[in-house]
Design a protein around this motif. Structure first.
Motif, mmCIF file in Angstrom:
data_model
loop_
_atom_site.group_PDB
_atom_site.id
_atom_site.type_symbol
_atom_site.label_atom_id
_atom_site.label_comp_id
_atom_site.label_asym_id
_atom_site.label_seq_id
_atom_site.Cartn_x
_atom_site.Cartn_y
_atom_site.Cartn_z
ATOM 1 N N GLU A 184 0.814 -1.214 0.000
ATOM 2 C CA GLU A 184 0.000 0.000 0.000
ATOM 3 C C GLU A 184 0.849 1.267 0.000
ATOM 4 O O GLU A 184 0.350 2.355 -0.308
ATOM 5 C CB GLU A 184 -0.930 0.004 1.229
ATOM 6 N N ALA A 241 -0.032 -2.327 -12.790
ATOM 7 C CA ALA A 241 -0.553 -1.101 -12.181
ATOM 8 C C ALA A 241 0.362 -0.612 -11.064
ATOM 9 O O ALA A 241 0.636 0.586 -10.949
ATOM 10 C CB ALA A 241 -1.961 -1.347 -11.643
ATOM 11 N N TYR A 242 0.853 -1.537 -10.245
ATOM 12 C CA TYR A 242 1.767 -1.170 -9.160
ATOM 13 C C TYR A 242 3.059 -0.593 -9.720
ATOM 14 O O TYR A 242 3.555 0.442 -9.260
ATOM 15 C CB TYR A 242 2.067 -2.384 -8.287
ATOM 16 N N ASN A 287 5.812 6.358 -11.613
ATOM 17 C CA ASN A 287 5.321 7.744 -11.614
ATOM 18 C C ASN A 287 5.739 8.478 -10.347
ATOM 19 O O ASN A 287 6.138 9.655 -10.406
ATOM 20 C CB ASN A 287 3.802 7.769 -11.776
ATOM 21 N N ALA A 288 5.627 7.798 -9.195
ATOM 22 C CA ALA A 288 6.024 8.429 -7.935
ATOM 23 C C ALA A 288 7.520 8.724 -7.937
ATOM 24 O O ALA A 288 7.964 9.799 -7.497
ATOM 25 C CB ALA A 288 5.654 7.533 -6.761
ATOM 26 N N HIS A 346 3.642 0.844 -12.537
ATOM 27 C CA HIS A 346 3.443 2.168 -13.131
ATOM 28 C C HIS A 346 3.270 3.232 -12.053
ATOM 29 O O HIS A 346 3.784 4.347 -12.184
ATOM 30 C CB HIS A 346 2.241 2.147 -14.079
ATOM 31 N N GLN A 347 2.570 2.896 -10.980
ATOM 32 C CA GLN A 347 2.456 3.836 -9.860
ATOM 33 C C GLN A 347 3.825 4.114 -9.247
ATOM 34 O O GLN A 347 4.158 5.258 -8.927
ATOM 35 C CB GLN A 347 1.531 3.251 -8.785
ATOM 36 N N VAL A 357 3.125 2.298 -1.985
ATOM 37 C CA VAL A 357 3.800 2.408 -3.268
ATOM 38 C C VAL A 357 4.295 3.830 -3.518
ATOM 39 O O VAL A 357 5.424 4.031 -3.995
ATOM 40 C CB VAL A 357 2.891 1.909 -4.422
ATOM 41 N N MET A 358 3.489 4.830 -3.207
ATOM 42 C CA MET A 358 3.911 6.216 -3.430
ATOM 43 C C MET A 358 5.116 6.559 -2.553
ATOM 44 O O MET A 358 6.089 7.157 -3.018
ATOM 45 C CB MET A 358 2.761 7.173 -3.147
#
Length: 264
Positions: A87, A205-206, A212-213, A208-209, A89-90
């Motif tokens: 959770e 999806a993870y 991006n972060a 890519h997150q 990830v960011m």
């Protein structure tokens, strides 16, 4: 002194506890001694430059195998943290970016030139690239030089966490050059459909997150632009082919062809 508990294992060596504060990297038979000497020299350069890397000590022979003593960093890898707490990830992308930016603040003239290494790796990928080699080298020639320390292969399995501090390990591919090339390589690893971060298995999806972060925070800290990072992706992708990551070649070649076509 005898080696202690096995604490890690890779493609070229096993890592054991050595006393209270050191780690013994014990290489498999067949690994040339000159590779070990090179690793020791590179490790000493980056550590002495002040980047967050473990100290490197002496070479020695244990149980008939060549070894290298390192400062022991007690803690788990960042990839293990991602598995245990997906959770965040960011947060993980941001702290990774801050570590990478801290590495890129240091300069040296004692490491191989980044563009020389990329050119060599692209030429070594000629069996995949064919006639693409020449235009790729032309693209590489037009990209910036630099004297900043770059890891060359920074991903979450090469980062250890201990007492709230992050330390980068595995500096064999270290070079001096433009930090944005280093960032582009890390980003391409994150975006690969065949992410090579064992034993982690994460969704697209993870990843890519995470990417991006990482990029957002890196650009915020350093003032870099995504456009300037993207300029490095084409030669980085071509150079990565030589690593023969399982199933990744088709994805890389499709990306390379798309980018070369866009340049026409």
């Amino acid at each position: 002194m005898r080696k202690g508990t096995l604490i890690g294992k890779g493609m070229t060596a096993e890592v054991y506890e050595w006393g209270n504060r050191q780690a013994l990297k014990l290489y498999y038979d067949g690994i040339p001694k000159e590779w070990i000497t090179y690793e020791a020299e590179i490790g000493q350069v980056v550590h002495h430059a002040g980047v967050p890397a473990p100290a490197v000590y002496e070479q020695l022979e244990v149980d008939g195998r060549n070894g290298l003593l390192y400062e022991r960093i007690s803690g788990q890898s960042l990839s293990a943290s991602m598995i245990s707490d997906p959770e965040r990830v960011m947060h993980n992308g941001e702290v990774f970016a801050r570590l990478h930016a801290s590495i890129h603040r240091s300069k040296t003239d004692k490491l191989p030139r980044q563009k020389d290494r990329l050119a060599q790796f692209i030429e070594q990928s000629a069996s995949f690239l064919g006639e693409r080699v020449h235009p790729l080298l032309t693209v590489l020639e037009g990209l910036p030089e630099g004297e900043y320390i770059c890891h060359g292969d920074l991903h979450p399995d090469n980062v250890l966490q201990s007492d709230g501090q992050l330390t980068a390990i595995d500096w064999m591919d270290a070079n001096r050059g433009d930090p944005l090339c280093d960032v582009a390589r890390t980003s391409m690893i994150f975006l690969s459909p065949f992410l090579a971060m064992p034993p982690i298995s994460i969704s697209p999806a993870y990843s890519h997150q995470l990417n991006n972060a990482y990029l957002t925070e890196y650009c915020r800290i350093t003032g870099a632009s995504l456009t300037d990072i993207d300029r490095w992706r084409l030669p980085v992708a071509a150079a990565r082919l030589r690593e023969r990551v399982p199933y990744e070649q088709e994805w890389l070649l499709a990306y390379i062809d798309e980018q070369l076509q866009a340049l026409k």
